[in-house]
Design an enzyme around this catalytic site. Structure first.
Site, PDB file in Angstrom:
ATOM      1  N   SER A 392       0.833  -1.303   0.040  1.00 33.93           N
ATOM      2  CA  SER A 392       0.016   0.015  -0.059  1.00 33.93           C
ATOM      3  C   SER A 392       0.806   1.373   0.039  1.00 33.93           C
ATOM      4  CB  SER A 392      -0.954   0.027   1.076  1.00 33.93           C
ATOM      5  OG  SER A 392      -1.902   0.821   1.032  1.00 33.93           O
ATOM      6  N   ASP A 446      -9.553  -3.733  -5.734  1.00 32.25           N
ATOM      7  CA  ASP A 446      -8.948  -2.940  -4.652  1.00 32.25           C
ATOM      8  C   ASP A 446      -9.671  -1.808  -4.365  1.00 32.25           C
ATOM      9  OD1 ASP A 446      -7.179  -1.295  -3.165  1.00 32.25           O
ATOM     10  OD2 ASP A 446      -5.475  -2.341  -3.674  1.00 32.25           O
ATOM     11  N   HIS A 477      -7.837  -5.042  -1.449  1.00 34.45           N
ATOM     12  CA  HIS A 477      -6.585  -4.376  -0.845  1.00 34.45           C
ATOM     13  C   HIS A 477      -6.021  -5.463   0.053  1.00 34.45           C
ATOM     14  CE1 HIS A 477      -3.978  -1.109  -0.489  1.00 34.45           C
ATOM     15  NE2 HIS A 477      -3.926  -1.182   0.665  1.00 34.45           N
TER      16      HIS A 477
END
Length: 500
Positions: A392, A446, A477
């Site tokens: 991320s 995501d 995610h």
């Protein structure tokens, strides 16, 4: 992280059903509907529920539990399924793997309740644990798989007059959540009565103000939450702030005016990129000589312990033996949640992650990460055996930094991220960065870093770096098995290239 609650005293609840066949759609899952129905009936505190239906795979269970605690910020997680003696029943093992402390009384009481109905209750391996990060903690409980057994375990047993005969486990849950710093949970006593010592009880709703203005739940004295004021202590010490212990020696030299001493002329040592307490170094539990050193950056809102088990997971997918160096991001208040300081590598001031980017924060973090890599190389690790990677926000910094390195490294691994300040890449990418192998992985669904932004990042990178591998997977995610297999293969290729 401090969970972003929609209303004061809201309980953030995770419900996880572990079932191979239900997750494949062979039959309809009954676990989550039963859990949700019971919780909404029993809990009078405001609730926000996050649901997950996953297969009996230890890797998937561990990742789901970490996500719900570390990223979503759940206070309580209830799982159902996968707790028997069958070989596919691995929920207890996965739960213990992510735990910081076990709460054995919950498992003992669950088996005691079920033992009133079936002798096979002794075959159950349900556990209760805590998962704690520096800023947050959650209680995780494994429950039975059948809806009727779920209710019995949570409520307990009553006689014909409605008096409790055996206490259900949920009677102890609210006070446990109090002690770990969560919201003050209240219940419908006709379903289950929450037990607290007198000193820990608040006034009833009839005697107190409306719930919206109720005081916040008391925090445990033994584990105060970190405050934003602690963050500056983690920043590098500027050269002009050389420790005072070095000054008296220089002053005395000036008074006595002896011949110049070499140590006085030397510059003060440069402060490390990260303070020692902000670095976690870990490797596979099976040992072995490291083939690679991986500098890995965590995502926003968690800390470096989130990927502490990654070396073992890489090995499980036939990857190389890796020594992981895991730095911590500083605590900062984000524009999106100004009242909830959390660990982040940079701010996200825009409505989208690629809008009105925090250029100053991105560049400062990139400088520190590059300095950390230089420190590792100075220790004797060949740069060809150093990989920079992250998840991320950590993935974003890894891409930004890796493409601007003055000297090449073994590779960059970017999971569920994007390239910050993408429009600057063509003028700023270095010759070393342009020939660095890069592995990018992203989820088709995501919900945090939109797939379209990740795809645009890959297109931009591909124009300056021909050694880009970009893959997508049917996931949100998070991580998945196929992605881990490909990541392990990429790391193996870096190690093999360094060997040649």
């Amino acid at each position: 992280m401090k969970p972003p609650r929609s209303v004061e005293n809201e309980l953030i609840l995770g419900l996880v059903s572990v079932s191979d066949r239900a997750s494949r759609g062979v039959y309809e899952d009954q676990g989550i509907p039963a859990l949700e129905a019971w919780c909404r009936r029993a809990i009078t505190t405001p609730i926000k529920i996050h649901k997950r239906l996953i297969p009996d795979e230890r890797f998937d269970i561990e990742k789901t539990l970490r996500e719900l605690v570390d990223i979503i910020g759940c206070d309580l997680i209830l799982t159902t399924g996968g707790t028997g003696p069958a070989r596919r029943d691995v929920t207890p093992e996965a739960t213990l793997a992510v735990a910081t402390r076990e709460m054995p009384g919950f498992g003992e009481q669950m088996r005691a309740i079920s033992g009133h109905f079936v002798p096979t209750a002794i075959l159950s391996r349900q556990v209760g644990v805590l998962r704690e990060t520096p800023d947050h903690a959650a209680l995780i409980l494994n429950l039975p798989g059948q809806p009727k057994a779920i209710a019995e375990t949570l409520e307990g047993l009553r006689d014909e007059a409605g008096r409790p005969v055996v206490n259900g486990i949920f009677a102890a849950v609210p006070y446990c959540i109090d002690l770990i710093g969560g919201p003050y949970i209240e219940t419908d006593e006709s379903v289950v009565k929450a037990f607290r010592p007198k000193s820990a009880r608040r006034k009833s709703e009839k005697e107190a103000q409306p719930q919206e203005t109720a005081p916040a739940a008391p925090q445990p004295e033994t584990k105060p939450a970190p405050t934003p004021a602690a963050a500056p202590q983690r920043e590098p010490v500027p050269a002009e702030e050389t420790p005072r212990e070095a000054r008296p020696e220089v002053e005395s030299v000036e008074k006595k005016a002896p011949a110049p001493r070499p140590e006085v002329k030397r510059e003060a040592p440069r402060a490390p990129a990260f303070a020692p307490e902000d670095i976690l170094v870990t490797g596979p539990r099976t040992g072995g000589t490291p083939e690679l050193t991986v500098v890995w950056l965590h995502g926003m809102g968690v800390d470096n312990t989130d990927f502490a088990a990654f070396p073992d997971e890489i090995r499980q997918f036939n990857g190389p033996v890796c020594r992981f160096v895991l730095p911590n991001a500083p605590m900062r208040e984000m524009s999106m949640h100004p009242d909830y300081p959390l660990r982040a590598w940079y701010d996200v001031p825009g409505r989208r992650i690629d809008e009105n980017e925090d250029e100053l924060g991105i560049r400062e973090t990139s400088r520190r990460v590059a300095a950390l890599i230089d420190e590792i190389a100075a220790e004797g690790v060949p740069r060809s055996r150093i990989v920079l990677g992250g998840f991320s926000q950590g993935s974003a910094i890894s891409l930004f930094t890796g493409l601007r390195m003055k000297e090449p490294i073994g590779g960059v691994a970017a999971l569920s991220g994007y390239l910050p300040l993408a429009g600057r890449l063509f003028s700023e990418a270095t010759p070393a960065g342009r020939r660095t192998p890069i592995f990018m992985a992203h989820g088709d669904f995501d919900s945090v870093v939109p797939p379209v932004i990740a795809a645009r990042s890959a297109e931009v990178i591909a124009q300056v770096d021909s050694d880009l591998i970009a893959r997508t997977y049917p996931m949100d995610h998070e991580l998945c098995r196929e992605e881990m297999h490909d990541l392990a293969a990429f790391l193996r290729s870096v190690a093999d290239r360094a060997e040649r």
